[in-house]
Design an enzyme around this catalytic site. Sequence first.
Site, mmCIF file in Angstrom:
data_model
loop_
_atom_site.group_PDB
_atom_site.id
_atom_site.type_symbol
_atom_site.label_atom_id
_atom_site.label_comp_id
_atom_site.label_asym_id
_atom_site.label_seq_id
_atom_site.Cartn_x
_atom_site.Cartn_y
_atom_site.Cartn_z
ATOM 1 N N VAL A 57 43.298 -1.509 -5.000
ATOM 2 C CA VAL A 57 42.620 -2.727 -5.486
ATOM 3 C C VAL A 57 41.185 -2.846 -4.989
ATOM 4 O O VAL A 57 40.440 -3.697 -5.462
ATOM 5 C CB VAL A 57 43.399 -4.012 -5.099
ATOM 6 C CG1 VAL A 57 44.775 -4.029 -5.752
ATOM 7 C CG2 VAL A 57 43.488 -4.174 -3.586
ATOM 8 N N ASN A 83 48.145 -10.022 -3.451
ATOM 9 C CA ASN A 83 48.927 -9.947 -2.210
ATOM 10 C C ASN A 83 48.597 -8.725 -1.356
ATOM 11 O O ASN A 83 48.806 -8.754 -0.138
ATOM 12 C CB ASN A 83 50.421 -9.943 -2.586
ATOM 13 C CG ASN A 83 51.306 -9.489 -1.458
ATOM 14 O OD1 ASN A 83 51.588 -10.253 -0.532
ATOM 15 N ND2 ASN A 83 51.744 -8.232 -1.492
ATOM 16 N N SER A 134 46.418 -16.038 5.169
ATOM 17 C CA SER A 134 47.206 -15.941 6.404
ATOM 18 C C SER A 134 46.865 -17.161 7.259
ATOM 19 O O SER A 134 45.777 -17.735 7.114
ATOM 20 C CB SER A 134 46.826 -14.667 7.175
ATOM 21 O OG SER A 134 47.335 -14.694 8.500
ATOM 22 N N TYR A 147 40.256 -9.208 10.379
ATOM 23 C CA TYR A 147 41.382 -9.725 9.569
ATOM 24 C C TYR A 147 41.231 -11.226 9.318
ATOM 25 O O TYR A 147 41.331 -11.693 8.182
ATOM 26 C CB TYR A 147 42.697 -9.425 10.293
ATOM 27 C CG TYR A 147 43.936 -9.823 9.522
ATOM 28 C CD1 TYR A 147 44.406 -9.024 8.478
ATOM 29 C CD2 TYR A 147 44.655 -10.979 9.843
ATOM 30 C CE1 TYR A 147 45.553 -9.382 7.770
ATOM 31 C CE2 TYR A 147 45.797 -11.331 9.143
ATOM 32 C CZ TYR A 147 46.247 -10.529 8.111
ATOM 33 O OH TYR A 147 47.374 -10.888 7.405
ATOM 34 N N SER A 150 38.364 -11.982 6.982
ATOM 35 C CA SER A 150 38.682 -11.618 5.583
ATOM 36 C C SER A 150 39.571 -12.686 4.948
ATOM 37 O O SER A 150 39.387 -13.049 3.786
ATOM 38 C CB SER A 150 39.363 -10.245 5.520
ATOM 39 O OG SER A 150 40.705 -10.291 5.961
ATOM 40 N N LYS A 151 40.520 -13.199 5.719
ATOM 41 C CA LYS A 151 41.459 -14.182 5.164
ATOM 42 C C LYS A 151 40.803 -15.557 4.980
ATOM 43 O O LYS A 151 41.137 -16.283 4.038
ATOM 44 C CB LYS A 151 42.703 -14.271 6.050
ATOM 45 C CG LYS A 151 43.538 -13.002 6.066
ATOM 46 C CD LYS A 151 44.013 -12.614 4.669
ATOM 47 C CE LYS A 151 45.034 -11.480 4.708
ATOM 48 N NZ LYS A 151 45.514 -11.130 3.353
HETATM 49 N N1 LIG Z 1 53.685 -10.037 7.343
HETATM 50 C C1 LIG Z 1 53.023 -11.029 7.906
HETATM 51 O O1 LIG Z 1 53.339 -11.480 9.015
HETATM 52 C C2 LIG Z 1 51.878 -11.674 7.167
HETATM 53 C C3 LIG Z 1 51.352 -12.863 7.687
HETATM 54 C C4 LIG Z 1 50.280 -13.467 7.053
HETATM 55 C C5 LIG Z 1 49.762 -12.891 5.902
HETATM 56 N N2 LIG Z 1 50.275 -11.734 5.405
HETATM 57 C C6 LIG Z 1 49.660 -11.175 4.202
HETATM 58 O O2 LIG Z 1 50.637 -10.999 3.198
HETATM 59 C C7 LIG Z 1 50.270 -9.908 2.356
HETATM 60 C C8 LIG Z 1 51.432 -8.935 2.246
HETATM 61 O O3 LIG Z 1 51.745 -8.475 3.543
HETATM 62 P P1 LIG Z 1 53.096 -7.714 3.911
HETATM 63 O O4 LIG Z 1 53.448 -8.167 5.282
HETATM 64 O O5 LIG Z 1 54.091 -7.786 2.811
HETATM 65 O O6 LIG Z 1 52.475 -6.223 4.048
HETATM 66 P P2 LIG Z 1 53.104 -4.775 3.841
HETATM 67 O O7 LIG Z 1 52.238 -3.869 4.645
HETATM 68 O O8 LIG Z 1 54.563 -4.762 4.062
HETATM 69 O O9 LIG Z 1 52.834 -4.507 2.273
HETATM 70 C C9 LIG Z 1 51.525 -4.466 1.776
HETATM 71 C C10 LIG Z 1 51.494 -3.575 0.540
HETATM 72 O O10 LIG Z 1 50.136 -3.571 0.054
HETATM 73 C C11 LIG Z 1 49.783 -2.242 -0.276
HETATM 74 N N3 LIG Z 1 48.330 -2.102 -0.184
HETATM 75 C C12 LIG Z 1 47.547 -2.212 0.922
HETATM 76 N N4 LIG Z 1 46.269 -1.998 0.622
HETATM 77 C C13 LIG Z 1 46.216 -1.775 -0.707
HETATM 78 C C14 LIG Z 1 45.168 -1.493 -1.629
HETATM 79 N N5 LIG Z 1 43.887 -1.374 -1.213
HETATM 80 N N6 LIG Z 1 45.469 -1.322 -2.929
HETATM 81 C C15 LIG Z 1 46.754 -1.410 -3.358
HETATM 82 N N7 LIG Z 1 47.794 -1.651 -2.544
HETATM 83 C C16 LIG Z 1 47.529 -1.837 -1.228
HETATM 84 C C17 LIG Z 1 50.525 -1.370 0.737
HETATM 85 O O11 LIG Z 1 50.653 -0.031 0.261
HETATM 86 C C18 LIG Z 1 51.858 -2.103 0.851
HETATM 87 O O12 LIG Z 1 52.804 -1.640 -0.097
HETATM 88 C C19 LIG Z 1 49.010 -9.296 2.975
HETATM 89 O O13 LIG Z 1 47.862 -9.785 2.303
HETATM 90 C C20 LIG Z 1 49.043 -9.802 4.397
HETATM 91 O O14 LIG Z 1 47.757 -9.872 4.988
HETATM 92 C C21 LIG Z 1 51.332 -11.114 6.016
#
Ligand SMILES: NC(=O)c1ccc[n+]([C@@H]2O[C@H](COP(=O)([O-])OP(=O)(O)OC[C@H]3O[C@@H](n4cnc5c(N)ncnc54)[C@H](O)[C@@H]3O)[C@@H](O)[C@H]2O)c1
Length: 250
Positions: A57, A83, A134, A147, A150-151
């Site tokens: 992306v 996401n 986040s 991080y 960015s958020k």
């Molecule tokens: N898990 C947490 O505690 C948490 C907390 C706050 C926010 N978030 C946010 O939620 C979202 C999802 O997180 P998650 O925990 O499911 O992460 P995850 O790492 O389990 O999954 C993220 C997915 O995004 C894909 N990805 C990453 N960069 C990419 C790119 N440039 N192009 C296409 N695909 C890409 C990865 O391959 C992966 O499949 C993220 O934006 C993360 O910052 C997560």
Amino acid sequence: MTQKTAIVTGAARGIGLATTRLFLAEGRCVAMIDRDAEELIRVAAGLDSVLPVICDVSDPAQVDEMVAEVTDRFGRIDALVNNAGVADFGPIEQTDFQRWRAVMETNLDGVFLCSQAVTQALKETAGAIVNIASISGLRASTLRVAYGTSKAGVIQLTQQLAIELGEYGVRANCVAPGPVDTKLALAVHTPEIRAAYHDAIPLNRYGSEEEIAQMIVFLCSDKASYVTGQTIAVDGGFQATGVGLPALRT
Ligand SMILES: NC(=O)c1ccc[n+]([C@@H]2O[C@H](COP(=O)([O-])OP(=O)(O)OC[C@H]3O[C@@H](n4cnc5c(N)ncnc54)[C@H](O)[C@@H]3O)[C@@H](O)[C@H]2O)c1
């Protein structure tokens, strides 16, 4: 095609995969976007009504190609869930420009590029955008210079989109998750960090992927038809704790 559709980025696992499953249960077709080709193809093979598209992306050309492919196959786009995200935590002196850019490219540039690429299609359906930020975008913390920034940018970008696209009936909202047990969190949360989160969060636990997905799907639905420009923390009360000193607890 009369069936509603959604694009979910970062759909190969974690919150994106849970969101895909919930959309499918509600009868939508889902374009699953991820740069992890192997995992995306493996996961999508077990799901009906999905279109997996391998795409980074943060790459403008790949995003344009992805949107063209989705439009060609589905004929309409009703929702975009930005996401895909990466977490790289470190102090400012160890966050060199390459690390900073790697976080910004996916977490902020990616949201801009995907949103821009589907704007015309969303105007045609009066569709919705949901961006995943986040609690780190709402509350500053050590180690999150890239991080967290960015958020915070994602939260502001959501408001910009809501204000600019509102007159076309396009809504844009943001979900700010607290800690969720996914590969992303496992990579940056040590056992000590996990214990401290449990202690600091009023509901005393991490959230589940499904709990985040429920809010995302709600914000994309007609049930949220008068909600736009908002950031909803799905965080067990963490954002609300304010002063929150352990010494102040009874
Ligand atoms: N898990 C947490 O505690 C948490 C907390 C706050 C926010 N978030 C946010 O939620 C979202 C999802 O997180 P998650 O925990 O499911 O992460 P995850 O790492 O389990 O999954 C993220 C997915 O995004 C894909 N990805 C990453 N960069 C990419 C790119 N440039 N192009 C296409 N695909 C890409 C990865 O391959 C992966 O499949 C993220 O934006 C993360 O910052 C997560």
